[in-house]
Design a protein around this motif. Structure first.
Motif, PDB file in Angstrom:
ATOM      1  N   UNK A 119       0.839  -1.205   0.000  1.00  0.00           N
ATOM      2  CA  UNK A 119       0.000   0.000   0.000  1.00  0.00           C
ATOM      3  C   UNK A 119       0.873   1.253   0.000  1.00  0.00           C
ATOM      4  N   UNK A 120       0.422   2.276  -0.693  1.00  0.00           N
ATOM      5  CA  UNK A 120       1.165   3.533  -0.746  1.00  0.00           C
ATOM      6  C   UNK A 120       1.055   4.250   0.600  1.00  0.00           C
ATOM      7  N   UNK A 121       2.171   4.546   1.257  1.00  0.00           N
ATOM      8  CA  UNK A 121       2.083   5.249   2.543  1.00  0.00           C
ATOM      9  C   UNK A 121       1.438   6.614   2.367  1.00  0.00           C
ATOM     10  N   UNK A 218      -2.404   9.278   7.380  1.00  0.00           N
ATOM     11  CA  UNK A 218      -3.731   8.683   7.340  1.00  0.00           C
ATOM     12  C   UNK A 218      -4.292   8.814   5.937  1.00  0.00           C
ATOM     13  N   UNK A 219      -4.803   7.709   5.391  1.00  0.00           N
ATOM     14  CA  UNK A 219      -5.385   7.736   4.044  1.00  0.00           C
ATOM     15  C   UNK A 219      -4.791   6.649   3.186  1.00  0.00           C
ATOM     16  N   UNK A 220      -4.179   7.040   2.084  1.00  0.00           N
ATOM     17  CA  UNK A 220      -3.580   6.076   1.173  1.00  0.00           C
ATOM     18  C   UNK A 220      -4.379   5.941  -0.106  1.00  0.00           C
ATOM     19  N   UNK A 221      -3.708   5.458  -1.146  1.00  0.00           N
ATOM     20  CA  UNK A 221      -4.346   5.251  -2.434  1.00  0.00           C
ATOM     21  C   UNK A 221      -4.786   3.798  -2.558  1.00  0.00           C
ATOM     22  N   UNK A 222      -6.068   3.579  -2.860  1.00  0.00           N
ATOM     23  CA  UNK A 222      -6.557   2.230  -3.087  1.00  0.00           C
ATOM     24  C   UNK A 222      -7.097   1.565  -1.845  1.00  0.00           C
ATOM     25  N   UNK A 223      -6.483   1.784  -0.679  1.00  0.00           N
ATOM     26  CA  UNK A 223      -6.978   1.217   0.567  1.00  0.00           C
ATOM     27  C   UNK A 223      -6.605   2.145   1.715  1.00  0.00           C
ATOM     28  N   UNK A 224      -7.420   2.103   2.776  1.00  0.00           N
ATOM     29  CA  UNK A 224      -7.201   2.992   3.909  1.00  0.00           C
ATOM     30  C   UNK A 224      -6.159   2.401   4.846  1.00  0.00           C
ATOM     31  N   UNK A 238      -3.297  -1.660   8.035  1.00  0.00           N
ATOM     32  CA  UNK A 238      -4.597  -1.620   7.376  1.00  0.00           C
ATOM     33  C   UNK A 238      -5.679  -1.285   8.399  1.00  0.00           C
ATOM     34  N   UNK A 239      -6.604  -0.402   8.040  1.00  0.00           N
ATOM     35  CA  UNK A 239      -7.638   0.050   8.959  1.00  0.00           C
ATOM     36  C   UNK A 239      -8.833  -0.893   8.970  1.00  0.00           C
ATOM     37  N   UNK A 240      -9.552  -0.876  10.098  1.00  0.00           N
ATOM     38  CA  UNK A 240     -10.816  -1.576  10.217  1.00  0.00           C
ATOM     39  C   UNK A 240     -11.953  -0.649   9.790  1.00  0.00           C
TER      40      UNK A 240
END
Length: 376
Positions: A119-121, A218-224, A238-240
């Motif tokens: 995942x992109x930081x 906080x955030x990211x591209x494609x997934x949180x 990875x966030x819930x």
């Protein structure tokens, strides 16, 4: 690929990154691997298990740039076992050779093409002192529910505003709320995220709890994802699902009485009386005008009891708690005293910290605990 690095620094970096290699239980073999990239007098080590990633950059003498995937946890153990000094790492014909002095190891490489994309930081949204954040996160991990009975409650809710980060955890029988000051740098605040509680605690522990500033993304591209960075180390989690219950509404405000006790005295008394009872048995507090009697019972005639000085406001009473839950709550306070607000029956009680018996309660740490029915 060929590089030379100092053994202690390489060992620490490999241990940090290998935490998130999936080991022998990996869904695909590549996830058991540690990705090693060497270029421009630096080596980057990365571990990833789909739920979290750890990346660290360290200086090295790079003779031949390159990239490979090797068994992560075995590599970390090998580097730690090597004698002090320079470690040489180079690849040839599908294997990697690791040597220091007269000691040599050979490991097979894994297919780099099978390694998933990380995942992109996200960009940092603020920074805070690592030590108080780590202490708060550690308590949150003790409070959050274990298992998948209520998945969202296995996480810690982080709420970000301009001046503070508020952490909340619960297992349905208690609620812990901590407020940690920070310096916001991102424009998209307030914001919130639910992070797996024990993964968050592990991440802050591995990053270290010194005096340095911890950057938060906080955030990211494609997934949180949530990112935590310290020096040249970075972890993503990875966030819930963020449909976290509104637990602040569960904090009681009306009490039959409140009593102020010295934190260390109460903690020590609980530990002593629980010698004769299970940690999760009921501990009974009998609250009078000038003292609180802390008692616990084991089998048959086994009893433990200790008297503590207390400062009561309102009516006295008797209330019972799960002993371990009460100890967990006290771990969150660094104040000298704690104020316990209690009600009749099995209605929520409130713990807040205070600097002196007659001082106002602080609101940076709040702990709500459900009492137990009084034992016969």
């Amino acid at each position: 690929m060929r590089f030379v690095s100092e053994s202690t620094r390489l060992g620490r970096a490999a241990t940090f990154a290998a935490r998130h290699t999936a080991g022998t239980a990996a869904p695909i073999p590549a996830l058991s691997g540690l990705r090693v990239s060497a270029d421009d007098d630096a080596v980057r080590l990365t571990g990833y298990d789909y739920e979290a990633s750890s990346t660290v950059l360290l200086p090295a003498e790079v003779d031949e740039p390159g990239e490979l995937l090797l068994p992560g946890r075995v590599f970390a153990e090998i580097v730690h076992a090597l004698p002090q000094g320079q470690v040489r790492v180079h690849t040839r014909e599908g294997v990697v050779e690791i040597s220091a002095g007269a000691t040599e190891f050979t490991l097979p490489t894994l297919p780099l093409a099978d390694y998933p994309e990380l995942p992109t930081p996200p960009a940092p949204v603020g920074a805070l002192d690592a030590a108080p954040f780590a202490r708060a996160v550690a308590q949150m991990s003790r409070i959050a529910i274990r298992g998948d009975a209520v998945p969202v409650l296995s996480g810690t809710l982080l709420e970000f505003d301009a001046e503070s980060v508020t952490l909340t955890s619960s297992d349905r029988f208690r609620v812990a709320i901590h407020q940690v000051p920070w310096k916001a740098t991102g424009p998209d605040l307030p914001a919130r995220a639910v992070v797996p509680a024990r993964m968050l605690a592990d991440a802050t522990r591995s990053l270290g709890a010194g005096t340095d500033l911890l950057t938060v993304g906080l955030g990211g591209e494609g997934e949180a994802v949530l990112s935590l960075g310290l020096d040249e180390r970075l972890t993503t989690l990875r966030l819930l699902d963020d449909t976290y219950p509104a637990l602040r509404t569960k904090v009681p405000t009306d009490f039959v009485g409140t009593v102020v006790l010295a934190v260390e005295e109460l903690r020590a008394a609980l530990r002593r009386v629980c010698i004769v009872a299970d940690r999760y048995a009921a501990v009974v507090l009998t609250i009078g005008p000038d003292e609180v009697v802390v008692g616990a019972a084991g089998d048959v005639d086994t009893r433990g009891r200790e008297r503590l000085a207390g400062h009561l406001d309102g009516d006295g009473g008797t209330v019972a708690f799960n002993a371990g839950y009460l100890l967990d709550g006290l771990e969150g306070f660094d104040s000298e005293y704690v104020r316990l607000g209690f009600q009749e029956g099995i209605r929520p009680a409130l713990l807040t910290g205070c600097a002196a018996p007659d001082a106002e309660s602080g609101q940076d740490v709040v702990y709500v605990a459900m009492p137990r029915r009084l034992p016969a």
